[in-house]
Design a protein around this motif. Structure first.
Motif, short mmCIF file in Angstrom:
data_model
loop_
_atom_site.label_atom_id
_atom_site.label_comp_id
_atom_site.label_asym_id
_atom_site.label_seq_id
_atom_site.Cartn_x
_atom_site.Cartn_y
_atom_site.Cartn_z
N ALA A 101 0.83 -1.21 0.00
CA ALA A 101 0.00 0.00 0.00
C ALA A 101 0.86 1.26 0.00
O ALA A 101 0.55 2.25 -0.66
CB ALA A 101 -0.93 -0.01 1.21
N ARG A 105 0.91 4.44 -2.45
CA ARG A 105 0.74 5.78 -1.86
C ARG A 105 1.84 6.75 -2.31
O ARG A 105 1.58 7.91 -2.60
CB ARG A 105 0.74 5.67 -0.33
CG ARG A 105 0.51 7.00 0.38
CD ARG A 105 0.67 6.85 1.88
NE ARG A 105 -0.42 6.09 2.47
CZ ARG A 105 -0.27 4.94 3.16
NH1 ARG A 105 0.94 4.43 3.34
NH2 ARG A 105 -1.31 4.32 3.66
N LEU A 224 -5.77 5.47 1.31
CA LEU A 224 -4.32 5.67 1.43
C LEU A 224 -3.98 7.00 2.09
O LEU A 224 -2.98 7.11 2.79
CB LEU A 224 -3.67 5.58 0.05
CG LEU A 224 -3.71 4.19 -0.62
CD1 LEU A 224 -3.06 4.24 -1.99
CD2 LEU A 224 -3.03 3.15 0.24
#
Length: 429
Positions: A101, A105, A224
């Protein structure tokens, strides 16, 4: 599909695939004699008419960059591209990627700029053929905020995956990343509701995430930006959002293999040689797997005995026996060699024939497999020089060993000869 942006996660340091990842990123590891792992998700995207593709990578990305630049050049009249985005340090983000993630991001500013409806998040180390159009149609028809592609799996592999429970509508109601012990048993479900027979449901009582997700654009952006400390999709983002968002499961019923370990990688490659029909086939006219065009000559076999094997382009094999093996590009195998249950990745370039003979006269070892050598249950990385009368057979049945000084590792009983390694004449491993 023009409203979809694909993001392929190139993986971390690839420690489970080491030493194959010693000099290259995990998606750049060779597959099936002529391909690379990255060719699988990129080809699935192209065959699904998704042509905006980013590949996020952090480690040893030089060969991956080179492969993608040479393999995937779309017409200038289309908006298609395959572009590598390597981890970088900026004033706002001085650190490297901390997880899946976090990798997305760090480049969210670039992904947000695209006028798309969905982000398709893919993994770079799986072997499967999938029409993402059906996956995204399911996502849109259920008005899901995110959809996970799932497969039923058995007890042995369950603790290596993110597991979930779903309700009758296919909505994910519980998600646990790589649970162990009691937590694992609590994730058992009746998979016959997915269309499995009672016998199949008993063998595979878990629903596993394939690490393939599709998100609504704004949902992923919000997730995010809202929780900056959450760095991984499987461990944090998805488990924490399954209660507040419409998270759907999409059952994939084709062949799928996570080839992130040496053993799984070895097994998946050798399974391609099976008859009459391997579980995964590259011989699929409607959905080909693409790779770089090399314009190599056909392979030449001089008085060889070859059974259940794949021979890549540009090879020269002389008076040898090859059984149940995959032979990669430009591989040379000398006379009286025996290659059994092995994966040879070949070479990046040809050594001139005259140079080979000079090497022999000077006592140096030419590239390829020398005369009288025996290989069993081995992986030989590119450009290796294996001398005459070498035996790579793991004669003591060792499961794990690290002998980088001698040019090899042993992983799960499989001998892995390093890239550019030199194995001297007569050596026994």
């Amino acid at each position: 599909m023009k409203r979809v942006l694909s993001i392929i996660l190139g993986g971390g340091a690839g420690t489970r695939l080491y030493p194959l990842t010693k000099y290259r990123a995990k998606p750049a590891v060779s597959l099936a004699g002529k391909y690379r792992l990255i060719d699988i998700p990129v080809s699935n995207c192209i065959n699904s008419e998704i042509l905006k593709i980013y590949v996020l990578t952090q480690f040893n990305s030089a060969s991956l960059n080179r492969h993608i630049a040479r393999a995937y050049n779309f017409s200038q009249f289309s908006d298609g591209f395959v572009e590598v985005l390597a981890a970088q340090q900026t004033p706002e983000n001085p650190g490297w990627f901390q997880g899946t993630a976090d990798a997305v991001r760090k480049y969210l500013w670039m992904f947000e700029a695209w006028d798309v409806d969905e982000y398709l998040i893919l993994s770079g180390d799986h072997l499967y053929r999938m029409d993402y159009r059906l996956f995204i149609e399911r996502h849109r028809s259920t008005n899901a905020d995110m959809t996970l592609s799932v497969v039923p799996i058995g007890e042995k592999l369950a603790s290596s995956f993110g597991l979930m429970k779903i309700d009758s509508t296919g909505r994910v109601v519980d998600f646990s990343e790589k649970p162990k012990g009691d937590a694992l048993r609590q994730m058992q479900v009746d998979t016959s509701t997915l269309g499995l027979t009672p016998e199949q449901a008993r063998e595979k009582p878990y629903i596993a995430s394939m690490g393939i997700y599709v998100f609504k654009k704004q949902v992923l952006v919000d997730l995010l930006k809202r929780s900056m400390e959450q760095t991984d999709f499987g461990k944090e983002i998805i488990p924490n959002s399954s209660k507040d968002y419409n998270v759907q499961a999409y059952l994939f019923d084709g062949y799928w293999e996570d080839i992130g370990t040496i053993e799984a990688f070895y097994d998946a490659n050798l399974a391609l040689t099976h008859q009459p029909q391997p579980a995964f086939s590259f011989y699929h006219e409607d959905a080909p797997i693409y790779t770089r065009s090399r314009y190599l000559p056909p392979s030449k076999l001089l008085d060889c005995h070859v059974t259940e094997s794949i021979i890549g382009e540009g090879c020269i094999l002389k008076n040898c026996r090859v059984e149940h093996s995959v032979i990669g590009l430009r591989q040379r195998i000398s006379s009286d060699c025996v290659i059994e249950n092995s994966l040879l990745m070949g070479a990046d370039y040809y050594e001139p024939m005259s140079e080979s003979s000079q090497h022999l006269t000077r006592g140096k070892i030419p590239m390829g497999i020398g005369e009288g050598t025996i290989l069993r249950r081995a992986i030989v990385d590119k450009n290796a020089r294996i001398g005459r009368n070498v035996k790579i057979v793991n004669k003591e049945n060792i499961e794990e060993a690290e002998r980088e000084d001698l040019g090899f590792y042993i992983r799960s009983g499989i001998v892995v000869v390093l890239k550019n390694a030199v194995i001297p004449d007569g050596m026994i491993i």
